[in-house]
Design an enzyme around this catalytic site. Structure first.
Site, PDB file in Angstrom:
ATOM      1  N   LYS A   1       0.847  -1.180   0.000  1.00 54.35           N
ATOM      2  CA  LYS A   1       0.000   0.000   0.000  1.00 54.35           C
ATOM      3  C   LYS A   1       0.892   1.242   0.000  1.00 54.35           C
ATOM      4  O   LYS A   1       1.743   1.413   0.888  1.00 54.35           O
ATOM      5  CB  LYS A   1      -0.908  -0.004   1.230  1.00 54.35           C
ATOM      6  CG  LYS A   1      -1.969  -1.101   1.216  1.00 54.35           C
ATOM      7  CD  LYS A   1      -3.024  -0.844   0.170  1.00 54.35           C
ATOM      8  CE  LYS A   1      -4.168  -1.825   0.273  1.00 54.35           C
ATOM      9  NZ  LYS A   1      -5.224  -1.563  -0.728  1.00 54.35           N
TER      10      LYS A   1
ATOM     11  N   ASP B   1      -0.004  -0.991  -4.838  1.00 56.83           N
ATOM     12  CA  ASP B   1      -1.367  -0.468  -4.869  1.00 56.83           C
ATOM     13  C   ASP B   1      -1.372   0.973  -4.366  1.00 56.83           C
ATOM     14  O   ASP B   1      -1.104   1.233  -3.200  1.00 56.83           O
ATOM     15  CB  ASP B   1      -2.280  -1.336  -4.002  1.00 56.83           C
ATOM     16  CG  ASP B   1      -3.741  -0.908  -4.090  1.00 56.83           C
ATOM     17  OD1 ASP B   1      -4.063  -0.028  -4.901  1.00 56.83           O
ATOM     18  OD2 ASP B   1      -4.556  -1.463  -3.338  1.00 56.83           O
TER      19      ASP B   1
ATOM     20  N   GLU C   1      -1.311  -0.826  -9.322  1.00 57.91           N
ATOM     21  CA  GLU C   1      -2.767  -0.826  -9.186  1.00 57.91           C
ATOM     22  C   GLU C   1      -3.298   0.570  -8.879  1.00 57.91           C
ATOM     23  O   GLU C   1      -2.836   1.224  -7.948  1.00 57.91           O
ATOM     24  CB  GLU C   1      -3.173  -1.796  -8.069  1.00 57.91           C
ATOM     25  CG  GLU C   1      -4.655  -1.928  -7.867  1.00 57.91           C
ATOM     26  CD  GLU C   1      -5.001  -2.959  -6.800  1.00 57.91           C
ATOM     27  OE1 GLU C   1      -6.159  -2.949  -6.334  1.00 57.91           O
ATOM     28  OE2 GLU C   1      -4.126  -3.769  -6.439  1.00 57.91           O
TER      29      GLU C   1
ATOM     30  N   ASP D   1      -8.775  -0.828 -10.107  1.00 55.36           N
ATOM     31  CA  ASP D   1      -9.535  -1.295  -8.945  1.00 55.36           C
ATOM     32  C   ASP D   1     -10.722  -0.370  -8.695  1.00 55.36           C
ATOM     33  O   ASP D   1     -11.838  -0.645  -9.131  1.00 55.36           O
ATOM     34  CB  ASP D   1      -8.627  -1.368  -7.724  1.00 55.36           C
ATOM     35  CG  ASP D   1      -9.378  -1.779  -6.453  1.00 55.36           C
ATOM     36  OD1 ASP D   1     -10.576  -2.118  -6.543  1.00 55.36           O
ATOM     37  OD2 ASP D   1      -8.777  -1.762  -5.364  1.00 55.36           O
TER      38      ASP D   1
ATOM     39  N   LYS E   1     -14.263  -6.733  -6.956  1.00 55.14           N
ATOM     40  CA  LYS E   1     -14.588  -6.867  -5.535  1.00 55.14           C
ATOM     41  C   LYS E   1     -16.100  -6.977  -5.386  1.00 55.14           C
ATOM     42  O   LYS E   1     -16.841  -6.167  -5.949  1.00 55.14           O
ATOM     43  CB  LYS E   1     -14.054  -5.673  -4.741  1.00 55.14           C
ATOM     44  CG  LYS E   1     -12.536  -5.587  -4.711  1.00 55.14           C
ATOM     45  CD  LYS E   1     -12.061  -4.379  -3.921  1.00 55.14           C
ATOM     46  CE  LYS E   1     -10.536  -4.330  -3.869  1.00 55.14           C
ATOM     47  NZ  LYS E   1     -10.039  -3.112  -3.187  1.00 55.14           N
TER      48      LYS E   1
END
Length: 370
Positions: A163, A191, A218, A243, A267
């Site tokens: 992250k 990400d 991402e 995403d 998701k």
């Protein structure tokens, strides 16, 4: 068989460590658990983990829309009529995908239990035998992230999702520190959670980390900036995943038409559950775009639902459903053989739910009946 009663539990799942991403820090994970009971006595569980920044829903609003709009609309309906259930929910209220996902997941759990088969058998059967689990590194100092990564390598992990999403060159320093610590044979996925803002800054970051051998990048730009993703993809040879920019069919159509990503992160909380996720996977498969089932840090209930989708489709090449590994207490018993996940053969979601834990973690609840 019809839906007779729905119990709605608003809970806080306790995290072992704070979960830090570009736009928020979580000390506990707010979740909504549904217990759906049919007139034949079959019980299914569902989950909603909303996110104001991604799904446009809050924990409180999700509870309210389930209680007042969605659950009353599906009482008396067949839990196995998935297309009809989603059509009915969509006519009652627009969007609110996490709330709809909770109902969708519970109904798939019921259908599997009623038929005596795992949910993945309802989705075309099992394709994958197991998936490697990627450990997620929350934003921290380069040294702390590198240390955590090294410890996880010793536990058997072979891939990390880092992250980032603060200042781009500081993020590059974080990635470099982890790469130097774990070596070249460990997969690193980066990400950004929209944190770099635009294509120009992202391209600057990609140039700075061109020798760090990342698996993919991402969602570096704002979720609405599909054209920014197109520009990055056209000017870089790093695999690009979308995403937050993918929620449902409309966005998937645009991503496919513009070839805006190499991979898509599906998701259940973003698209409305298992049934819509399968539609997105088929669209991506037809376009030759690889898929991942991603995490909103769900409990064993929501995570198991995502795994059933992932295990049933060839186009699914990775999963990141590690929520249960981050909780000090969970409502279910989804089993991980770290660093792998191997689903069992139990009917429905295959998860035993501990109602005593639900009550312990519950902040408020309600029951809706026919």
């Amino acid at each position: 068989m019809i839906i007779k009663q729905v119990e709605i539990f608003a809970i806080h799942l306790p995290l072992i460590d704070p979960f830090i991403i570009s736009y928020a820090t979580y000390d506990t994970m707010p979740s909504i658990i549904l217990k759906v009971t049919t007139d034949t006595g079959v019980v299914g569980y569902g989950e909603a983990v909303p996110d104001e920044h991604v799904t446009g829903e809050s924990w409180e609003s999700t509870y309210a829309v389930l209680k007042h709009q969605l659950v009353p609309a599906i009482i008396g309906e067949s839990p196995m009529a998935f297309e009809k259930l989603h059509d009915k929910m969509n006519k009652v209220v627009k969007d609110v995908p996490a709330a709809k996902a909770a109902i969708d997941i519970a109904c798939f759990d019921i259908a599997g239990k009623a038929l005596g088969v795992p949910v993945y058998q309802l989705l075309g059967g099992r394709y994958h035998e197991k998936f490697p689990i990627t450990h997620v590194l929350s934003i921290g100092t380069p040294e702390a992230m590198a240390e955590e990564a090294a410890n996880r390598v010793e536990m058997g992990y072979r891939s990390f999702k880092m992250k980032v999403g603060t200042e781009v060159l500081r993020d590059v320093a974080r990635i470099k520190a982890v790469r130097e610590r774990v070596g070249e044979d460990i997969a690193i996925r980066v990400d950004v959670n929209q944190g770099w803002g635009n294509a120009a800054i992202t391209l600057q970051g990609l140039r700075a980390m061109k020798d760090l051998n990342i698996d993919w990048l991402e969602q570096p730009v704002d979720s609405e900036d599909i054209d920014g993703m197109v520009e990055i993809k056209s000017k870089s040879d790093v695999t690009l995943m979308i995403d937050e920019g993918l929620r449902g069919v409309r966005e998937m159509r645009e991503i496919i038409a513009k070839r805006a990503a190499d991979k898509v992160n599906i998701k259940l909380m973003k698209c409305g559950g298992i049934y819509p996720a399968m539609k997105l996977a088929v669209m991506a498969e037809m376009a030759g775009i690889e898929c991942q089932v991603g995490s909103m840090v769900e409990s064993s209930v929501g995570s198991a639902a995502g795994f059933h989708v992932a295990f049933s489709k060839k186009i699914m090449t990775s999963v990141e459903l590690t929520g249960p590994l981050k909780f000090s207490k969970d409502v279910g018993n989804l089993h991980y053989d770290v660093p792998f996940i191997c689903l069992n053969e139990k009917p429905g979601l295959g998860v035993d739910v501990d109602e005593a834990v639900i009550q312990e973690l519950c902040k408020f609840s309600t029951v809706v009946t026919a």
